[in-house]
Design a protein around this motif. Sequence first.
Motif, PDB file in Angstrom:
ATOM      1  N   SER A   1      13.907  18.781  -8.590  1.00  0.00           N
ATOM      2  CA  SER A   1      14.465  17.588  -9.252  1.00  0.00           C
ATOM      3  C   SER A   1      15.260  16.716  -8.296  1.00  0.00           C
ATOM      4  O   SER A   1      15.235  15.482  -8.402  1.00  0.00           O
ATOM      5  CB  SER A   1      15.341  18.008 -10.432  1.00  0.00           C
ATOM      6  OG  SER A   1      16.389  18.863  -9.994  1.00  0.00           O
ATOM      7  N   TRP A   2      15.978  17.328  -7.339  1.00  0.00           N
ATOM      8  CA  TRP A   2      16.777  16.534  -6.416  1.00  0.00           C
ATOM      9  C   TRP A   2      15.905  15.633  -5.536  1.00  0.00           C
ATOM     10  O   TRP A   2      16.358  14.611  -5.027  1.00  0.00           O
ATOM     11  CB  TRP A   2      17.640  17.439  -5.521  1.00  0.00           C
ATOM     12  CG  TRP A   2      16.861  18.370  -4.627  1.00  0.00           C
ATOM     13  CD1 TRP A   2      16.496  19.655  -4.897  1.00  0.00           C
ATOM     14  CD2 TRP A   2      16.342  18.089  -3.318  1.00  0.00           C
ATOM     15  NE1 TRP A   2      15.783  20.201  -3.851  1.00  0.00           N
ATOM     16  CE2 TRP A   2      15.682  19.251  -2.858  1.00  0.00           C
ATOM     17  CE3 TRP A   2      16.381  16.969  -2.483  1.00  0.00           C
ATOM     18  CZ2 TRP A   2      15.065  19.336  -1.619  1.00  0.00           C
ATOM     19  CZ3 TRP A   2      15.760  17.050  -1.245  1.00  0.00           C
ATOM     20  CH2 TRP A   2      15.117  18.210  -0.828  1.00  0.00           C
ATOM     21  N   MET A   3      14.630  16.024  -5.397  1.00  0.00           N
ATOM     22  CA  MET A   3      13.704  15.223  -4.616  1.00  0.00           C
ATOM     23  C   MET A   3      12.838  14.340  -5.515  1.00  0.00           C
ATOM     24  O   MET A   3      12.537  13.184  -5.174  1.00  0.00           O
ATOM     25  CB  MET A   3      12.798  16.129  -3.769  1.00  0.00           C
ATOM     26  CG  MET A   3      11.781  15.385  -2.906  1.00  0.00           C
ATOM     27  SD  MET A   3      10.788  16.517  -1.881  1.00  0.00           S
ATOM     28  CE  MET A   3      12.029  17.048  -0.690  1.00  0.00           C
ATOM     29  N   ALA A   4      12.451  14.854  -6.680  1.00  0.00           N
ATOM     30  CA  ALA A   4      11.550  14.120  -7.569  1.00  0.00           C
ATOM     31  C   ALA A   4      12.186  12.843  -8.097  1.00  0.00           C
ATOM     32  O   ALA A   4      11.530  11.794  -8.167  1.00  0.00           O
ATOM     33  CB  ALA A   4      11.124  15.008  -8.731  1.00  0.00           C
ATOM     34  N   VAL A   5      13.471  12.891  -8.471  1.00  0.00           N
ATOM     35  CA  VAL A   5      14.114  11.726  -9.088  1.00  0.00           C
ATOM     36  C   VAL A   5      14.178  10.522  -8.139  1.00  0.00           C
ATOM     37  O   VAL A   5      13.688   9.436  -8.475  1.00  0.00           O
ATOM     38  CB  VAL A   5      15.513  12.093  -9.612  1.00  0.00           C
ATOM     39  CG1 VAL A   5      16.265  10.830 -10.065  1.00  0.00           C
ATOM     40  CG2 VAL A   5      15.396  13.065 -10.784  1.00  0.00           C
ATOM     41  N   PRO A   6      14.770  10.677  -6.945  1.00  0.00           N
ATOM     42  CA  PRO A   6      14.792   9.498  -6.056  1.00  0.00           C
ATOM     43  C   PRO A   6      13.408   9.071  -5.589  1.00  0.00           C
ATOM     44  O   PRO A   6      13.149   7.882  -5.385  1.00  0.00           O
ATOM     45  CB  PRO A   6      15.661   9.960  -4.869  1.00  0.00           C
ATOM     46  CG  PRO A   6      15.611  11.440  -4.899  1.00  0.00           C
ATOM     47  CD  PRO A   6      15.479  11.815  -6.341  1.00  0.00           C
ATOM     48  N   TYR A   7      12.489  10.041  -5.437  1.00  0.00           N
ATOM     49  CA  TYR A   7      11.143   9.704  -4.986  1.00  0.00           C
ATOM     50  C   TYR A   7      10.416   8.866  -6.031  1.00  0.00           C
ATOM     51  O   TYR A   7       9.824   7.834  -5.716  1.00  0.00           O
ATOM     52  CB  TYR A   7      10.358  10.981  -4.696  1.00  0.00           C
ATOM     53  CG  TYR A   7       8.963  10.724  -4.163  1.00  0.00           C
ATOM     54  CD1 TYR A   7       8.783  10.149  -2.908  1.00  0.00           C
ATOM     55  CD2 TYR A   7       7.844  11.056  -4.897  1.00  0.00           C
ATOM     56  CE1 TYR A   7       7.511   9.912  -2.400  1.00  0.00           C
ATOM     57  CE2 TYR A   7       6.558  10.820  -4.401  1.00  0.00           C
ATOM     58  CZ  TYR A   7       6.409  10.252  -3.154  1.00  0.00           C
ATOM     59  OH  TYR A   7       5.154  10.012  -2.660  1.00  0.00           O
ATOM     60  N   LEU A   8      10.468   9.274  -7.284  1.00  0.00           N
ATOM     61  CA  LEU A   8       9.797   8.545  -8.347  1.00  0.00           C
ATOM     62  C   LEU A   8      10.478   7.202  -8.616  1.00  0.00           C
ATOM     63  O   LEU A   8       9.815   6.226  -8.965  1.00  0.00           O
ATOM     64  CB  LEU A   8       9.761   9.393  -9.621  1.00  0.00           C
ATOM     65  CG  LEU A   8       8.872  10.635  -9.552  1.00  0.00           C
ATOM     66  CD1 LEU A   8       9.073  11.513 -10.789  1.00  0.00           C
ATOM     67  CD2 LEU A   8       7.406  10.253  -9.402  1.00  0.00           C
ATOM     68  N   ALA A   9      11.801   7.141  -8.431  1.00  0.00           N
ATOM     69  CA  ALA A   9      12.513   5.864  -8.607  1.00  0.00           C
ATOM     70  C   ALA A   9      12.065   4.867  -7.538  1.00  0.00           C
ATOM     71  O   ALA A   9      11.794   3.695  -7.827  1.00  0.00           O
ATOM     72  CB  ALA A   9      14.022   6.090  -8.540  1.00  0.00           C
TER      73      ALA A   9
ATOM     74  N   ASN B   1       0.805  -1.227   0.000  1.00  0.00           N
ATOM     75  CA  ASN B   1       0.000   0.000   0.000  1.00  0.00           C
ATOM     76  C   ASN B   1       0.833   1.269   0.000  1.00  0.00           C
ATOM     77  O   ASN B   1       0.301   2.360   0.241  1.00  0.00           O
ATOM     78  CB  ASN B   1      -0.931   0.000   1.218  1.00  0.00           C
ATOM     79  CG  ASN B   1      -2.025  -1.028   1.111  1.00  0.00           C
ATOM     80  OD1 ASN B   1      -3.039  -0.807   0.461  1.00  0.00           O
ATOM     81  ND2 ASN B   1      -1.807  -2.186   1.733  1.00  0.00           N
ATOM     82  N   ILE B   2       2.102   1.147  -0.311  1.00  0.00           N
ATOM     83  CA  ILE B   2       2.962   2.318  -0.262  1.00  0.00           C
ATOM     84  C   ILE B   2       3.211   2.889  -1.654  1.00  0.00           C
ATOM     85  O   ILE B   2       4.105   3.679  -1.876  1.00  0.00           O
ATOM     86  CB  ILE B   2       4.289   1.977   0.449  1.00  0.00           C
ATOM     87  CG1 ILE B   2       4.912   3.236   1.049  1.00  0.00           C
ATOM     88  CG2 ILE B   2       5.254   1.241  -0.491  1.00  0.00           C
ATOM     89  CD1 ILE B   2       6.042   2.977   2.005  1.00  0.00           C
ATOM     90  N   GLY B   3       2.384   2.479  -2.614  1.00  0.00           N
ATOM     91  CA  GLY B   3       2.506   3.001  -3.968  1.00  0.00           C
ATOM     92  C   GLY B   3       2.031   4.442  -4.067  1.00  0.00           C
ATOM     93  O   GLY B   3       1.236   4.930  -3.247  1.00  0.00           O
ATOM     94  N   ILE B   4       2.482   5.113  -5.102  1.00  0.00           N
ATOM     95  CA  ILE B   4       2.180   6.543  -5.275  1.00  0.00           C
ATOM     96  C   ILE B   4       0.704   6.777  -5.568  1.00  0.00           C
ATOM     97  O   ILE B   4       0.214   7.898  -5.483  1.00  0.00           O
ATOM     98  CB  ILE B   4       3.058   7.129  -6.394  1.00  0.00           C
ATOM     99  CG1 ILE B   4       3.161   8.651  -6.260  1.00  0.00           C
ATOM    100  CG2 ILE B   4       2.565   6.681  -7.761  1.00  0.00           C
ATOM    101  CD1 ILE B   4       4.236   9.260  -7.130  1.00  0.00           C
ATOM    102  N   LEU B   5      -0.043   5.704  -5.884  1.00  0.00           N
ATOM    103  CA  LEU B   5      -1.473   5.840  -6.119  1.00  0.00           C
ATOM    104  C   LEU B   5      -2.184   6.373  -4.872  1.00  0.00           C
ATOM    105  O   LEU B   5      -3.232   7.016  -4.975  1.00  0.00           O
ATOM    106  CB  LEU B   5      -2.071   4.495  -6.523  1.00  0.00           C
ATOM    107  CG  LEU B   5      -3.527   4.486  -6.997  1.00  0.00           C
ATOM    108  CD1 LEU B   5      -3.700   5.377  -8.222  1.00  0.00           C
ATOM    109  CD2 LEU B   5      -3.985   3.074  -7.304  1.00  0.00           C
ATOM    110  N   GLY B   6      -1.599   6.126  -3.694  1.00  0.00           N
ATOM    111  CA  GLY B   6      -2.178   6.662  -2.463  1.00  0.00           C
ATOM    112  C   GLY B   6      -2.248   8.178  -2.474  1.00  0.00           C
ATOM    113  O   GLY B   6      -3.163   8.776  -1.897  1.00  0.00           O
TER     114      GLY B   6
END
Length: 465
Positions: free
Chosen positions: A298-306, A48-53
């Motif tokens: 970007s420094w936060m978006a890249v690792p978060y989306l990965a 349940n930790i997917g970004i769909l939440g």
Amino acid sequence: MSNKDTLSTNQAVGSNDPSIEDLGIGLVPQSQQTKKPAELFFVWCAANIGILGVVYGAIIVSFGLSFFQSLLAAIVGVASFALVGVSSIAGKIGRTTTLTLSRSSFGKKGNIAPTAFCWINLMGWEAVNIITGTLTLAALFAALGFAEGTLSTAISLLLFGGLTVMVSMLGQNTVLLMQKWITRTFGAMTFLVVLYLMATADWDAIMALPSGSWITGFLPAVSIIAAGTGISWAIAGADYSRDQSPSSSKQGIFTSVVGGAALPLILLMLTGILLTAQIPDLASHENPISAIGRLLPSWMAVPYLAAATAGIVTIAVLSLYSASLNLLSMGIKLKQRTAVALDAVLVLGVALYVLFVSGDFLGPFISFLVFCGVFLAAWAAIFITDFYTKHQHAGYTQHELYGETGTIKPTLWCWIAGSLSGLMVSNTGFIDGPFAVGIFADSSLGLFVSFIVSMVLYRITLKRG
């Protein structure tokens, strides 16, 4: 119940101890009942930790609710995971999969109908996972500077779909080990994102959100979250608890399951609620995940989306695994990996249509939740009632689960009646109920109706029996 009638490990699975994957829907040998409740925490946290939440949080706000109403709707909706907690307890007692345990109330043949529908639901969820994973990977490429478009989406689908199938072949124990690390990584990243959003959020705008109707706004929002979380996952609870140690307490299993799901979901939905102040159309955005990626630095978006992509892979594998078990419960004899491969091909077809033909993700997604939810809620009402009435202390018998029990018609009719009652007062987007008026118009309250009707009717049949 006599000892002769009680399930015997040797009767069901023989003296050798195969792997959990090779067991199919057979009983887990006592020698393999070694897991502890804490391991279920990581299973359901990862699931349940997917970004769909995050998108769920935006959907809640779209019902016209205030910040506090939205947060309360998220908490109450996630409380539906109590259904998964109960089916997980049943799994420890029955030592087999959820839809195999369901035979005890429907009969072996009668259980085919709800099991087939549960399989369709899991296939739909698997398609949702593939689509979400593809959109997340495409958003990651965009955050890295690549152009967004059809080619980027196609490459993302190919990579994500292939990765999901590869991971699904590694076996359940390997996937569970991966989940522990992915859960920790994505959980930490999500926490940082929440802190960032809380620090940069327009709190005046968030707190200025007007309060909505508790009947036509709050309750439908709760039902959507319940349909997408506890009700959808209730059909898989025992699949991951059937190898729990006999010493595992019911309370420990219940707490680990509900807590493991609630912790990430509430955090993620809070993120979505906060994001709507900066992206008001997030719930209706063609690619809401891409919109989230563009909002973060970007420094936060890249690792978060990965990390989000890796998390969705394991969620997708869980759906594939449970779906393949449902095929076995229906009597379709396929090897576990063959069943997984077949399911993967089917969901890739659905993903291709949504991504490249219809171009609309959230509209069909919400319709899917409402439509499937009324059938699953009716089944869950019967399963939970059957467990607490007959099996909580007595357990399950060999004949109930693996004997030729035919169809228990009263139970099947209770499920059908409850499901139809829910549909009659629901607008699913492609089936509009004739009584979906008043408080039921443009809402998903049919889930509550189907649950209550099935439970009441089933209780009546039990008393008469």
